[in-house]
Scaffold this motif. Structure first.
Motif, PDB file in Angstrom:
ATOM      1  N   HIS A   8      46.073  21.181  66.651  1.00 57.88           N
ATOM      2  CA  HIS A   8      45.580  22.501  66.276  1.00 57.88           C
ATOM      3  C   HIS A   8      45.386  22.536  64.762  1.00 57.88           C
ATOM      4  CE1 HIS A   8      46.148  24.081  70.302  1.00 57.88           C
ATOM      5  NE2 HIS A   8      47.225  23.313  70.334  1.00 57.88           N
ATOM      6  N   LEU A   9      44.129  22.691  64.339  1.00 59.26           N
ATOM      7  CA  LEU A   9      43.814  22.741  62.921  1.00 59.26           C
ATOM      8  C   LEU A   9      44.160  24.109  62.353  1.00 59.26           C
ATOM      9  CD1 LEU A   9      40.270  21.060  62.861  1.00 59.26           C
ATOM     10  CD2 LEU A   9      42.514  19.969  62.667  1.00 59.26           C
ATOM     11  N   THR A  10      44.543  24.140  61.088  1.00 54.85           N
ATOM     12  CA  THR A  10      44.815  25.417  60.431  1.00 54.85           C
ATOM     13  C   THR A  10      43.501  26.168  60.219  1.00 54.85           C
ATOM     14  OG1 THR A  10      44.551  24.522  58.201  1.00 54.85           O
ATOM     15  CG2 THR A  10      46.779  24.394  59.186  1.00 54.85           C
ATOM     16  N   PRO A  11      43.562  27.493  60.108  1.00 52.79           N
ATOM     17  CA  PRO A  11      42.340  28.257  59.805  1.00 52.79           C
ATOM     18  C   PRO A  11      41.680  27.780  58.502  1.00 52.79           C
ATOM     19  CG  PRO A  11      44.058  29.742  60.545  1.00 52.79           C
ATOM     20  CD  PRO A  11      44.702  28.386  60.364  1.00 52.79           C
ATOM     21  N   GLU A  12      42.483  27.364  57.542  1.00 50.76           N
ATOM     22  CA  GLU A  12      41.939  26.862  56.277  1.00 50.76           C
ATOM     23  C   GLU A  12      41.117  25.598  56.487  1.00 50.76           C
ATOM     24  OE1 GLU A  12      45.296  29.482  55.673  1.00 50.76           O
ATOM     25  OE2 GLU A  12      45.246  27.575  56.727  1.00 50.76           O
ATOM     26  N   ASP A  13      41.626  24.675  57.308  1.00 51.82           N
ATOM     27  CA  ASP A  13      40.878  23.445  57.580  1.00 51.82           C
ATOM     28  C   ASP A  13      39.615  23.721  58.391  1.00 51.82           C
ATOM     29  OD1 ASP A  13      42.398  21.666  56.100  1.00 51.82           O
ATOM     30  OD2 ASP A  13      43.716  21.158  57.777  1.00 51.82           O
ATOM     31  N   VAL A  14      39.694  24.644  59.348  1.00 54.95           N
ATOM     32  CA  VAL A  14      38.501  24.999  60.122  1.00 54.95           C
ATOM     33  C   VAL A  14      37.426  25.528  59.177  1.00 54.95           C
ATOM     34  CG1 VAL A  14      37.546  26.559  61.864  1.00 54.95           C
ATOM     35  CG2 VAL A  14      39.739  25.420  62.276  1.00 54.95           C
ATOM     36  N   GLY A  15      37.797  26.435  58.274  1.00 56.21           N
ATOM     37  CA  GLY A  15      36.846  26.983  57.319  1.00 56.21           C
ATOM     38  C   GLY A  15      36.308  25.935  56.365  1.00 56.21           C
ATOM     39  N   ARG A  16      37.191  25.104  55.847  1.00 56.28           N
ATOM     40  CA  ARG A  16      36.796  24.064  54.879  1.00 56.28           C
ATOM     41  C   ARG A  16      35.759  23.116  55.473  1.00 56.28           C
ATOM     42  NH1 ARG A  16      40.751  19.244  53.266  1.00 56.28           N
ATOM     43  NH2 ARG A  16      39.284  18.015  52.086  1.00 56.28           N
ATOM     44  N   PHE A  17      35.973  22.673  56.714  1.00 63.15           N
ATOM     45  CA  PHE A  17      35.083  21.683  57.310  1.00 63.15           C
ATOM     46  C   PHE A  17      33.885  22.311  58.029  1.00 63.15           C
ATOM     47  CE2 PHE A  17      38.838  19.244  56.378  1.00 63.15           C
ATOM     48  CZ  PHE A  17      38.264  18.140  55.762  1.00 63.15           C
ATOM     49  N   THR A  18      33.931  23.604  58.273  1.00 63.14           N
ATOM     50  CA  THR A  18      32.755  24.312  58.782  1.00 63.14           C
ATOM     51  C   THR A  18      31.733  24.466  57.666  1.00 63.14           C
ATOM     52  OG1 THR A  18      34.017  25.484  60.466  1.00 63.14           O
ATOM     53  CG2 THR A  18      31.961  26.519  59.741  1.00 63.14           C
ATOM     54  N   ASP A  19      32.217  24.642  56.440  1.00 62.43           N
ATOM     55  CA  ASP A  19      31.351  24.947  55.300  1.00 62.43           C
ATOM     56  C   ASP A  19      30.856  23.728  54.534  1.00 62.43           C
ATOM     57  OD1 ASP A  19      31.630  27.615  55.911  1.00 62.43           O
ATOM     58  OD2 ASP A  19      33.263  27.947  54.486  1.00 62.43           O
ATOM     59  N   VAL A  20      31.083  22.506  55.021  1.00 55.24           N
ATOM     60  CA  VAL A  20      30.596  21.334  54.283  1.00 55.24           C
ATOM     61  C   VAL A  20      29.071  21.285  54.333  1.00 55.24           C
ATOM     62  CG1 VAL A  20      32.698  19.983  54.718  1.00 55.24           C
ATOM     63  CG2 VAL A  20      30.728  19.704  56.211  1.00 55.24           C
ATOM     64  N   PRO A  21      28.436  20.763  53.280  1.00 59.07           N
ATOM     65  CA  PRO A  21      26.973  20.637  53.306  1.00 59.07           C
ATOM     66  C   PRO A  21      26.525  19.728  54.453  1.00 59.07           C
ATOM     67  CG  PRO A  21      27.845  20.255  51.099  1.00 59.07           C
ATOM     68  CD  PRO A  21      29.030  20.333  52.025  1.00 59.07           C
ATOM     69  N   ALA A  22      25.430  20.112  55.090  1.00 59.00           N
ATOM     70  CA  ALA A  22      24.830  19.326  56.176  1.00 59.00           C
ATOM     71  C   ALA A  22      25.808  19.072  57.322  1.00 59.00           C
ATOM     72  CB  ALA A  22      24.269  18.012  55.641  1.00 59.00           C
ATOM     73  N   ALA A  23      26.636  20.063  57.654  1.00 58.06           N
ATOM     74  CA  ALA A  23      27.604  19.921  58.745  1.00 58.06           C
ATOM     75  C   ALA A  23      26.892  19.597  60.053  1.00 58.06           C
ATOM     76  CB  ALA A  23      28.421  21.193  58.907  1.00 58.06           C
ATOM     77  N   ALA A  24      27.413  18.626  60.782  1.00 56.28           N
ATOM     78  CA  ALA A  24      26.807  18.200  62.046  1.00 56.28           C
ATOM     79  C   ALA A  24      27.522  18.786  63.257  1.00 56.28           C
ATOM     80  CB  ALA A  24      26.824  16.671  62.140  1.00 56.28           C
ATOM     81  N   TYR A  25      28.754  19.258  63.079  1.00 55.96           N
ATOM     82  CA  TYR A  25      29.566  19.689  64.216  1.00 55.96           C
ATOM     83  C   TYR A  25      30.088  21.102  64.012  1.00 55.96           C
ATOM     84  CZ  TYR A  25      29.668  14.619  64.734  1.00 55.96           C
ATOM     85  OH  TYR A  25      29.312  13.299  64.841  1.00 55.96           O
ATOM     86  N   VAL A  26      30.313  21.811  65.112  1.00 58.52           N
ATOM     87  CA  VAL A  26      31.042  23.070  65.099  1.00 58.52           C
ATOM     88  C   VAL A  26      32.519  22.691  65.087  1.00 58.52           C
ATOM     89  CG1 VAL A  26      31.588  25.150  66.406  1.00 58.52           C
ATOM     90  CG2 VAL A  26      29.236  24.286  66.344  1.00 58.52           C
ATOM     91  N   VAL A  27      33.273  23.194  64.124  1.00 60.79           N
ATOM     92  CA  VAL A  27      34.687  22.832  64.003  1.00 60.79           C
ATOM     93  C   VAL A  27      35.514  23.839  64.795  1.00 60.79           C
ATOM     94  CG1 VAL A  27      36.602  22.397  62.430  1.00 60.79           C
ATOM     95  CG2 VAL A  27      34.258  21.838  61.733  1.00 60.79           C
ATOM     96  N   GLU A  28      36.136  23.354  65.855  1.00 60.58           N
ATOM     97  CA  GLU A  28      36.995  24.191  66.694  1.00 60.58           C
ATOM     98  C   GLU A  28      38.448  24.064  66.223  1.00 60.58           C
ATOM     99  OE1 GLU A  28      35.855  26.218  68.903  1.00 60.58           O
ATOM    100  OE2 GLU A  28      33.803  25.475  69.037  1.00 60.58           O
ATOM    101  N   PRO A  29      39.242  25.127  66.359  1.00 56.48           N
ATOM    102  CA  PRO A  29      40.650  25.048  65.944  1.00 56.48           C
ATOM    103  C   PRO A  29      41.450  24.021  66.733  1.00 56.48           C
ATOM    104  CG  PRO A  29      40.000  27.330  66.336  1.00 56.48           C
ATOM    105  CD  PRO A  29      38.870  26.464  66.788  1.00 56.48           C
ATOM    106  N   GLU A  30      41.139  23.856  68.021  1.00 58.60           N
ATOM    107  CA  GLU A  30      41.825  22.847  68.833  1.00 58.60           C
ATOM    108  C   GLU A  30      40.923  21.629  68.962  1.00 58.60           C
ATOM    109  OE1 GLU A  30      42.859  22.495  73.410  1.00 58.60           O
ATOM    110  OE2 GLU A  30      44.286  23.797  72.366  1.00 58.60           O
TER     111      GLU A  30
END
Length: 111
Positions: free
Chosen positions: A13-35
């Motif tokens: 289970h990813l922290t909300p901070e990690d979900v936000g951090r990796f959702t907002d990367v440039p050219a994101a290829a994936y939807v980051v789910e908490p689990e």
């Protein structure tokens, strides 16, 4: 379609901070789910792992890595370079394992 042995699927289970951090990367290829379920082969050796996000660094992706019962870390890991012999994918390109280098378990093929 991914072709490989059944996945481990033990989640982290990813922290909300990690979900936000990796959702907002440039050219994101994936939807980051908490689990994030482990994507490696069932009964693989070594730590569990799940791809979290693509990277602007060629040949690398962000992976969550953890041991059962422990916290996780997110690391920028090099892609596995093993090629599926005798099979070509889209655009007649070689099919390369979609996991990270030196992963446990069987290779993961995107066909």
């Amino acid at each position: 379609m991914t072709q490989h042995a059944p996945e481990c699927n033990i989640p982290v289970h990813l922290t909300p901070e990690d979900v936000g951090r990796f959702t907002d990367v440039p050219a994101a290829a994936y939807v980051v789910e908490p689990e994030q379920p482990c994507e490696l082969q069932w009964l693989h050796g070594g730590p569990h792992a799940a791809i979290v996000q693509s990277s602007e660094t060629p040949g690398r992706n962000w992976w969550a890595v953890w041991e059962s019962g422990s916290g996780y870390r997110i690391a920028l890991l090099p892609n596995c370079s093993v090629v599926l012999d005798g099979v070509l994918g889209a655009g007649d390109e070689p099919v390369i394992c979609s996991a990270y280098a030196c992963h446990g378990g069987d290779h993961m093929w995107m066909l």
